[in-house]
Design a protein around this motif. Structure first.
Motif, PDB file in Angstrom:
ATOM      1  N   ARG A  38       0.690  -0.755  -0.427  1.00  0.00           N
ATOM      2  CA  ARG A  38       0.168  -0.299   0.137  1.00  0.00           C
ATOM      3  C   ARG A  38       0.543   1.390   0.357  1.00  0.00           C
ATOM      4  O   ARG A  38       0.075   2.381  -0.850  1.00  0.00           O
ATOM      5  N   GLU A  39       2.036   1.393   0.601  1.00  0.00           N
ATOM      6  CA  GLU A  39       2.553   2.679   0.678  1.00  0.00           C
ATOM      7  C   GLU A  39       3.254   3.198  -0.390  1.00  0.00           C
ATOM      8  O   GLU A  39       3.457   3.653  -1.296  1.00  0.00           O
ATOM      9  N   LEU A  40       3.783   1.769  -1.552  1.00  0.00           N
ATOM     10  CA  LEU A  40       4.439   2.062  -2.796  1.00  0.00           C
ATOM     11  C   LEU A  40       3.326   1.757  -3.705  1.00  0.00           C
ATOM     12  O   LEU A  40       3.133   3.232  -4.542  1.00  0.00           O
ATOM     13  N   ALA A  41       2.103   2.015  -3.119  1.00  0.00           N
ATOM     14  CA  ALA A  41       0.638   2.412  -4.187  1.00  0.00           C
ATOM     15  C   ALA A  41       0.338   3.578  -4.194  1.00  0.00           C
ATOM     16  O   ALA A  41       0.210   4.430  -4.946  1.00  0.00           O
ATOM     17  N   ALA A  42       0.835   4.229  -3.060  1.00  0.00           N
ATOM     18  CA  ALA A  42       0.392   5.499  -2.670  1.00  0.00           C
ATOM     19  C   ALA A  42       1.185   6.434  -3.389  1.00  0.00           C
ATOM     20  O   ALA A  42       0.809   7.546  -3.607  1.00  0.00           O
ATOM     21  N   GLN A  43       2.820   6.311  -2.967  1.00  0.00           N
ATOM     22  CA  GLN A  43       3.462   7.076  -3.566  1.00  0.00           C
ATOM     23  C   GLN A  43       3.264   6.959  -5.562  1.00  0.00           C
ATOM     24  O   GLN A  43       3.531   8.118  -5.871  1.00  0.00           O
ATOM     25  N   VAL A  44       3.592   5.896  -5.556  1.00  0.00           N
ATOM     26  CA  VAL A  44       3.077   5.458  -7.825  1.00  0.00           C
ATOM     27  C   VAL A  44       2.319   6.099  -7.548  1.00  0.00           C
ATOM     28  O   VAL A  44       1.427   7.369  -8.698  1.00  0.00           O
ATOM     29  N   GLY A  45       0.805   6.386  -6.536  1.00  0.00           N
ATOM     30  CA  GLY A  45      -0.644   7.197  -7.318  1.00  0.00           C
ATOM     31  C   GLY A  45      -0.379   8.140  -7.383  1.00  0.00           C
ATOM     32  O   GLY A  45      -1.212   9.199  -7.892  1.00  0.00           O
ATOM     33  N   ALA A  46       0.530   8.892  -6.117  1.00  0.00           N
ATOM     34  CA  ALA A  46       0.954  10.313  -6.172  1.00  0.00           C
ATOM     35  C   ALA A  46       1.201  10.597  -7.615  1.00  0.00           C
ATOM     36  O   ALA A  46       1.043  12.318  -7.560  1.00  0.00           O
ATOM     37  N   VAL A  47       1.968  10.057  -8.279  1.00  0.00           N
ATOM     38  CA  VAL A  47       3.034  11.116  -9.395  1.00  0.00           C
ATOM     39  C   VAL A  47       2.386  10.806 -10.841  1.00  0.00           C
ATOM     40  O   VAL A  47       1.892  11.391 -11.350  1.00  0.00           O
ATOM     41  N   ALA A  48       1.322   9.346 -10.297  1.00  0.00           N
ATOM     42  CA  ALA A  48       0.073   9.605 -11.641  1.00  0.00           C
ATOM     43  C   ALA A  48      -1.119  10.251 -11.340  1.00  0.00           C
ATOM     44  O   ALA A  48      -1.599  11.220 -12.267  1.00  0.00           O
ATOM     45  N   ALA A  49      -1.122  10.665  -9.985  1.00  0.00           N
ATOM     46  CA  ALA A  49      -2.463  11.922 -10.412  1.00  0.00           C
ATOM     47  C   ALA A  49      -2.136  13.007 -10.564  1.00  0.00           C
ATOM     48  O   ALA A  49      -2.522  13.706 -11.417  1.00  0.00           O
ATOM     49  N   ALA A  50      -0.839  13.087 -10.201  1.00  0.00           N
ATOM     50  CA  ALA A  50      -0.350  14.767 -10.874  1.00  0.00           C
ATOM     51  C   ALA A  50       0.036  14.466 -12.429  1.00  0.00           C
ATOM     52  O   ALA A  50      -0.366  15.941 -12.784  1.00  0.00           O
ATOM     53  N   LEU A  51      -0.172  13.506 -13.145  1.00  0.00           N
ATOM     54  CA  LEU A  51       0.042  13.752 -14.500  1.00  0.00           C
ATOM     55  C   LEU A  51      -0.607  13.424 -15.213  1.00  0.00           C
ATOM     56  O   LEU A  51      -1.187  14.202 -16.864  1.00  0.00           O
ATOM     57  N   CYS A  52      -1.848  12.853 -14.325  1.00  0.00           N
ATOM     58  CA  CYS A  52      -3.492  13.047 -15.363  1.00  0.00           C
ATOM     59  C   CYS A  52      -3.955  13.992 -14.733  1.00  0.00           C
ATOM     60  O   CYS A  52      -5.211  14.184 -15.348  1.00  0.00           O
ATOM     61  N   ALA A  53      -4.220  14.850 -13.532  1.00  0.00           N
ATOM     62  CA  ALA A  53      -4.888  16.055 -13.445  1.00  0.00           C
ATOM     63  C   ALA A  53      -5.087  17.105 -14.941  1.00  0.00           C
ATOM     64  O   ALA A  53      -6.397  17.298 -15.489  1.00  0.00           O
ATOM     65  N   PRO A  54      -4.226  17.140 -15.297  1.00  0.00           N
ATOM     66  CA  PRO A  54      -4.150  17.981 -16.811  1.00  0.00           C
ATOM     67  C   PRO A  54      -4.531  16.939 -17.579  1.00  0.00           C
ATOM     68  O   PRO A  54      -5.096  18.463 -18.445  1.00  0.00           O
ATOM     69  N   ALA A  55      -4.446  16.230 -17.898  1.00  0.00           N
ATOM     70  CA  ALA A  55      -5.036  15.051 -18.737  1.00  0.00           C
ATOM     71  C   ALA A  55      -6.559  14.913 -19.271  1.00  0.00           C
ATOM     72  O   ALA A  55      -7.108  14.149 -19.515  1.00  0.00           O
ATOM     73  N   GLY A  56      -7.448  15.137 -16.964  1.00  0.00           N
ATOM     74  CA  GLY A  56      -8.585  15.184 -17.408  1.00  0.00           C
ATOM     75  C   GLY A  56      -8.718  13.315 -17.065  1.00  0.00           C
ATOM     76  O   GLY A  56      -9.995  12.912 -16.921  1.00  0.00           O
ATOM     77  N   LEU A  57      -7.641  12.638 -16.134  1.00  0.00           N
ATOM     78  CA  LEU A  57      -7.775  11.533 -16.590  1.00  0.00           C
ATOM     79  C   LEU A  57      -8.045  10.945 -14.798  1.00  0.00           C
ATOM     80  O   LEU A  57      -7.136  11.199 -14.255  1.00  0.00           O
TER      81      LEU A  57
END
Length: 345
Positions: free
Chosen positions: A110-129
């Motif tokens: 879960r810790e790694l999922a949270a870390q990668v999730g933070a990166v993915a969220a930052a990338l996806c926000a401008p793209a609307g994903l």
């Protein structure tokens, strides 16, 4: 910390005297993803990103082996998100039905999922994903809430094997729309308990990316049971299995009875400005035993091990990373891909 976790570099192409190479824009990434990289303060691609992005954008399945800290997270996220943006689909039909992501990242903790999730969220926000994390350790209702949290219909799902298995069993999750899947830290995922889940996922003929700093013997044979491994392309960086030049190592040979006194002396003598300390133990019971001893010696620390409840584990690594406490006693749960650089407020 997100930039460090993603492994991007501000103004070089991967260190080690390598030429800078192409920029992310020159690799053909869409403006929305470039905006996400800007949010993460990441500049030029690293070596593994330059290798992986072009092939993964073309839909190739791949084995990607690169050293820790080389930027594997962005190496797979960027081209796979690019593929979702290039082939937009309507959102999942019913909010009441099972979640149906188009991309899936499987991670061991879960810790790694949270870390990668933070990166993915930052990338996806401008793209609307929309990005969603799915981790276990709670009641079934918790899995349903994670998948149905607004906005509905996540495009990308990051999950741990146990949570994904349970969500599929309870039909909270459907894989019909899946376009790609990533196995991150694959060597820690390849056990018998995971193969049934792997078979179910790969039955949907998705693009598969297998990522790690090491790959176990027999990995190709395991994958070959469920998919055509001959169609996989393999990436491997030149620095794989080499110690980074900025990391110093010291080996001390001790008898078993001398380990604890030596550790206590090291912890008590270290200056407060010496940075963070990770103490790895071989079992959850040893983590707890050592923790009680550090309590007796008034050494402030945190503990992290897999037998803790989800509530107890929540935020422990983040607290260590932020510098609230400088000593973390843990099992190998914390050895897989986690960014140990300190956050700057």
């Amino acid at each position: 910390a997100a930039a460090a976790a993603a492994g991007g570099q501000r103004d070089s192409g991967g260190g080690g005297g390598e030429p800078a190479g192409p920029t992310f824009a020159e690799l053909g990434l869409q403006p929305a993803l470039l905006a996400g990289l800007e949010r993460l303060s990441i500049g030029r691609p690293t070596a593994v990103q330059r290798l992986a992005i072009p092939a993964l954008r073309r839909g190739r399945s791949a084995l990607c082996a690169a050293e820790t800290g080389s930027g594997k997270t962005l190496a797979y996220l960027l081209p796979l998100l690019e593929r979702l943006l290039g082939r937009p689909e309507a959102p999942a039909a019913e909010a009441e039905g099972p979640a149906a992501p188009r991309g899936l990242v499987v991670l061991p903790s879960r810790e790694l999922a949270a870390q990668v999730g933070a990166v993915a969220a930052a990338l996806c926000a401008p793209a609307g994903l929309a990005v969603r994390g799915l981790t276990g350790g709670g009641a079934a209702g918790g899995l349903r809430r994670q998948l149905r949290a607004p906005p509905p219909g996540p495009a990308v799902l990051l999950g741990t094997p146990g949570a994904l298995r349970e969500a599929l069993r309870r039909r909270f999750l459907a894989l019909e729309r899946l376009r790609w899947m990533v196995l991150d830290e694959a060597d820690s995922l390849m056990d018998e308990s995971f193969t049934e889940l792997l078979e179910e996922i790969l039955a949907h003929r998705t693009q598969v990316v297998v990522v790690g700093a090491t790959f176990p013997a027999g990995l190709s044979e395991t994958l070959a049971k469920f998919t055509d491994v001959d169609r996989f392309v393999t990436f491997s960086t030149q620095s794989l299995h080499h110690l980074p030049p900025h990391v110093q190592q010291k080996f001390v040979r001790l008898k078993g009875r001398d380990k604890l006194p030596e550790l206590l002396q090291l912890l008590k003598e270290r200056p407060s400005s010496a940075g963070a300390v990770l103490i790895f133990c071989n079992s959850a019971s040893t983590v707890n035993w050592l923790g009680y001893i550090l309590d007796d010696h008034r050494i402030k620390h945190l503990r992290l091990q897999g037998q803790m409840s989800a509530t107890a584990r929540a935020g422990i690594f983040a607290s260590f990373q932020k510098g609230d406490v400088s000593v973390l006693v843990c099992t190998d749960l914390a050895s897989r891909g986690l960014d140990t650089s300190r956050w700057k407020e």
